[in-house]
Design an enzyme around this catalytic site. Structure first.
Site, mmCIF file in Angstrom:
data_model
loop_
_atom_site.group_PDB
_atom_site.id
_atom_site.type_symbol
_atom_site.label_atom_id
_atom_site.label_comp_id
_atom_site.label_asym_id
_atom_site.label_seq_id
_atom_site.Cartn_x
_atom_site.Cartn_y
_atom_site.Cartn_z
ATOM 1 N N HIS A 194 48.300 10.966 20.491
ATOM 2 C CA HIS A 194 47.297 10.311 19.650
ATOM 3 C C HIS A 194 46.144 11.276 19.329
ATOM 4 C CE1 HIS A 194 44.916 6.723 18.307
ATOM 5 N NE2 HIS A 194 43.900 7.480 18.684
ATOM 6 N N GLU A 195 45.585 11.882 20.368
ATOM 7 C CA GLU A 195 44.441 12.776 20.145
ATOM 8 C C GLU A 195 44.870 14.025 19.374
ATOM 9 O OE1 GLU A 195 41.630 11.400 20.584
ATOM 10 O OE2 GLU A 195 42.297 9.769 21.894
ATOM 11 N N GLU A 255 42.108 7.599 11.956
ATOM 12 C CA GLU A 255 42.989 6.856 12.854
ATOM 13 C C GLU A 255 44.421 6.823 12.308
ATOM 14 O OE1 GLU A 255 41.883 6.101 15.738
ATOM 15 O OE2 GLU A 255 43.324 4.666 16.554
ATOM 16 N N HIS A 283 44.591 13.237 15.769
ATOM 17 C CA HIS A 283 43.201 13.390 15.307
ATOM 18 C C HIS A 283 42.869 14.873 15.137
ATOM 19 C CE1 HIS A 283 41.676 9.298 15.496
ATOM 20 N NE2 HIS A 283 42.008 9.141 16.758
#
Ligand code: CO
Length: 503
Positions: A267-268, A297, A271
């Protein structure tokens, strides 16, 4: 300002002023990153002061009337290049929004949030909403004032939404959530009627160092540039950046749950890939910044879910995972592993929710915030309203405030209007991923062989390189040929879970 100055001179002046403000903001970001990763406990007091000082300096420099004059003058010039014109337009827009807020109001808000953050932690420890209630009431009051100062049409909550997601409104979100809730509820019912997936092997013992090493390999494979960033450990995973050339991500490791480290890493990284893909030559200027929180997001969710929870990607990655943890995973095939990581079960905690029930957590917070800001619900009503909504939409009984309305840090930060961007991000992600699959016929195949570089190149081209040039809906339109259409997300979920749960 004299008219004798050339446009080029004025633009250079503008650029250097904005870059100096960025220097201050990014310096504050370094201190903030340090606060979440390495700061020793005794350093916290002065660190708060240092951060407040830097934020105040950045705000003062930005609302300086001479910057406003410079921006007005530049905007009146006819000989700016397209990129330059867009930067100036966006900066002027920011300036006009920011200058409405006096340094005194900014300070009052900053003091209220520092205090609330502290009380929120106390309230969680005491497991009692009442401890938080007074400070939250003051914060909600300040947020209503903020909406009034910023100005809005139709609904005061629109003013707060706009800060995270330009162009987002109550009307848009009401439509999106009303379109999505019944199909999602039906899907949850269908899944609930099927035998539950066995995921016990994800809760074996996975030693910290091996998890960390595996996570680092994943990140590298996904394209994270370690010459322009690093990963560290923190209590709550996050991404921050000090330029596109220095992007920091964090993860956390739970030795008894393989899920936390793995999907927070992915997820990170999503980003971070976005931040690393922003144009470095636009440092400090709007075109060097991300488009909106929902687009940010969308990047993290696309990698986390559309790639990182797909069978095709794990088919290529799973053998190396099994080699790393031969004991723990000896009885689980890639297919069983895939099912386990996609297990659906309505639960109390948003950050641990699956891809289907997640959006009820967001919808509940959205409805609550909207009604708090226009005064339909009062702060005292929150726990009862919360518990009833969780029962209605997710069928779960909230046992206490800690696992209920005290679970998220956002309100204590003064972040009202932030939650909806989480759902929008997932919806945009599904639509973008589907467009990428259509536009790149070999995409599935390359992801299946563990190569995600073509996907990254597509995202760089369609999303990353544009910075803040377009608002979310414009970016979505250009990348996918349509504005947001939640059917993409719904059919992605339906295909996936029909297969996993056999209905
Ligand atoms: Co995120």
């Amino acid at each position: 300002m004299t008219l004798t100055k050339s446009t080029a001179e004025l633009y250079t002046n503008y650029k250097s002023r904005l870059q100096k403000i960025a220097d201050v903001k990014y310096s504050a970001a370094v201190l903030q990153w340090d606060q979440e990763t390495y700061l020793p406990p005794k350093g916290a007091g002065f660190r708060g002061q240092q951060l407040a000082t830097l934020s105040e300096i950045a705000h003062e420099w930005f609302i300086d009337p001479s910057l406003g004059q410079l921006l007005e003058e530049l905007q009146s010039r006819g000989d700016l290049a397209d990129d330059e014109r867009r930067n100036v337009e966006l900066s002027l827009e920011d300036y006009n929004k920011q200058k409405k807020f006096t340094p005194a109001f900014i300070r009052k808000l900053s003091e209220a949030t520092s205090r609330s953050f502290h009380t929120w932690i106390q309230a969680r420890n005491a497991n009692s909403f009442d401890v938080f209630r007074n400070d939250l009431e003051q914060l909600v009051q300040l947020k209503k004032e903020e909406a009034a100062i910023a100005g809005y049409e139709h609904h005061p909550y629109n003013a707060l939404l706009d800060q995270y997601e330009k162009g987002s409104t109550v009307a848009l979100l009401d439509r999106v959530f009303s379109e999505i809730r019944n199909p999602l509820r039906e899907l949850l019912q269908k899944i609930g009627a099927r035998p539950q997936i066995d995921d016990h092997f994800l809760h074996s013992h996975f030693p910290q160092q091996q998890q960390w090493d595996f996570g680092m390999r994943l990140i590298k494979q996904l394209g994270f540039d370690f010459e322009a960033g690093r990963q560290d450990l923190s209590e709550h995973p996050f991404t921050t950046n000090f330029s596109s050339q220095d992007v920091r991500i964090t993860t956390r490791v739970d030795e008894n749950d393989f899920n936390h480290m793995t999907w927070s890493c992915i997820h990170e990284t999503g980003h971070a890939l976005y931040e690393q893909g922003l144009p470095a030559e636009e440092y400090g200027l709007p075109l060097g910044e991300y488009a909106s929180l929902s687009i940010h997001e969308s990047q993290s969710r696309l990698w986390e879910n559309n790639v990182g929870r797909s069978l095709s990607w794990w088919t290529s990655v799973y053998p190396s995972l099994q080699q790393t943890f031969p004991q723990q995973l000896k009885d689980a095939s890639a297919e069983q592993f895939y099912k386990a990581i996609n297990k659906v079960q309505p639960s109390l905690i948003r950050t641990e929710a699956d891809e289907v029930s997640y959006h009820f957590h967001v919808m509940i917070r959205y409805e609550l915030e909207k009604n708090l800001i226009n005064g339909t619900i009062s702060v005292a009503d929150i726990p009862a309203w919360w518990n009833e909504s969780y029962n209605t939409w997710l069928g779960v009984k909230v046992p206490d405030d800690k696992r209920g309305c005290l679970q998220d840090v956002h309100w204590s930060h003064g972040s009202f209007g932030y939650f909806p961007t989480y759902s929008l991000g997932s919806f945009y992600a599904a639509q973008m991923f589907s467009a990428a699959e259509n536009q790149i016929p070999t995409l599935r195949q390359s992801i299946g062989s563990g190569d995600t570089s073509t996907l990254l190149a597509w995202l760089r081209e369609k999303v990353h390189r544009h910075g803040r040039r377009y608002i979310s809906e414009e970016l979505c339109q250009q990348a996918t040929g349509k504005t947001l259409d939640i059917q993409y997300f719904l059919s992605y979920l339906l295909d996936k879970y029909r297969n996993i749960y056999n209905f």
